[in-house]
Design a protein around this motif. Structure first.
Motif, PDB file in Angstrom:
ATOM      1  N   SER A 119       0.876  -1.027   0.299  1.00 28.99           N
ATOM      2  CA  SER A 119      -0.361  -0.156   0.115  1.00 28.99           C
ATOM      3  C   SER A 119       1.004   1.011   0.320  1.00 28.99           C
ATOM      4  N   ASN A 122       0.284   4.910  -1.966  1.00 26.00           N
ATOM      5  CA  ASN A 122      -1.598   4.585  -2.354  1.00 26.00           C
ATOM      6  C   ASN A 122      -2.134   6.285  -2.381  1.00 26.00           C
ATOM      7  N   GLU A 123      -1.251   6.807  -1.148  1.00 28.42           N
ATOM      8  CA  GLU A 123      -2.270   8.330  -0.489  1.00 28.42           C
ATOM      9  C   GLU A 123      -1.795   9.388  -1.698  1.00 28.42           C
ATOM     10  N   GLN A 124      -0.729   9.096  -2.218  1.00 27.55           N
ATOM     11  CA  GLN A 124      -0.094  10.301  -2.424  1.00 27.55           C
ATOM     12  C   GLN A 124      -1.124  10.407  -4.354  1.00 27.55           C
ATOM     13  N   LEU A 125      -0.025   9.139  -4.557  1.00 27.46           N
ATOM     14  CA  LEU A 125      -0.595   8.568  -5.900  1.00 27.46           C
ATOM     15  C   LEU A 125      -1.800   8.868  -5.925  1.00 27.46           C
ATOM     16  N   ASP A 126      -3.194   9.270  -5.296  1.00 25.44           N
ATOM     17  CA  ASP A 126      -4.740   9.273  -5.329  1.00 25.44           C
ATOM     18  C   ASP A 126      -4.257  11.014  -5.355  1.00 25.44           C
ATOM     19  N   VAL A 127      -3.446  11.349  -4.424  1.00 27.08           N
ATOM     20  CA  VAL A 127      -3.456  13.280  -4.664  1.00 27.08           C
ATOM     21  C   VAL A 127      -3.391  13.423  -5.906  1.00 27.08           C
ATOM     22  N   LEU A 129      -3.300  11.637  -8.664  1.00 26.66           N
ATOM     23  CA  LEU A 129      -4.713  11.391 -10.009  1.00 26.66           C
ATOM     24  C   LEU A 129      -5.721  12.842  -9.994  1.00 26.66           C
ATOM     25  N   ASP A 130      -6.126  12.700  -8.850  1.00 25.60           N
ATOM     26  CA  ASP A 130      -7.130  13.692  -8.449  1.00 25.60           C
ATOM     27  C   ASP A 130      -6.621  15.042  -9.277  1.00 25.60           C
TER      28      ASP A 130
END
Length: 132
Positions: A119, A122-127, A129-130
């Motif tokens: 994991s 994942n949080e950084q990738l979400d930021v 990608l958003d």
């Protein structure tokens, strides 16, 4: 003069040949914190200025400098530093996004366990990608 070392440190950080993206948010946060402290307290040069102009006038070569009230000096300093802080915040409005790009360096990958690796980032990738 008290502001120059604080701002110069951030400028030098960005002038490196290879800027560590993961450290951008840290450098910006330190700069803003240091400027905020300087806005509220006297720096070394401001303290020296107070000592140098104890009387109402200061003579330097052929110039005579009339001392203005200390409250005016403090007011100008606070406004100047507040504008610097506002400009830095305007230039770097989304430090969370900048910080998220730090995962691309993959520096901590060798220090985490296999479970955490699943994991990791994942949080950084979400930021990122958003944003895009």
């Amino acid at each position: 003069m008290d502001v120059i070392p604080i701002v110069s440190k951030l400028n030098l950080f960005f002038q490196k040949e290879f800027t560590d993206i993961a450290m951008v948010k840290v450098q910006i946060d330190h700069t803003l914190k240091d400027l905020g402290q300087l806005r509220e307290y006297e720096g070394t040069f401001q303290q020296q200025l107070k000592k140098d102009i104890q009387g109402h006038t200061l003579h330097y070569k052929e110039l005579t400098i009339t001392r203005c009230p200390e409250k005016d000096i403090i007011s100008v300093k606070q406004k100047f530093i507040s504008n610097l802080i506002a400009n830095k915040e305007k230039r770097f409005p989304d430090t969370e996004l900048i910080s998220a790009f730090g995962i691309l360096s993959m520096r901590p990958i060798g220090l985490i366990s296999g479970e955490e690796l699943e994991s990791w980032g994942n949080e950084q990738l979400d930021v990122i990608l958003d944003h895009f």
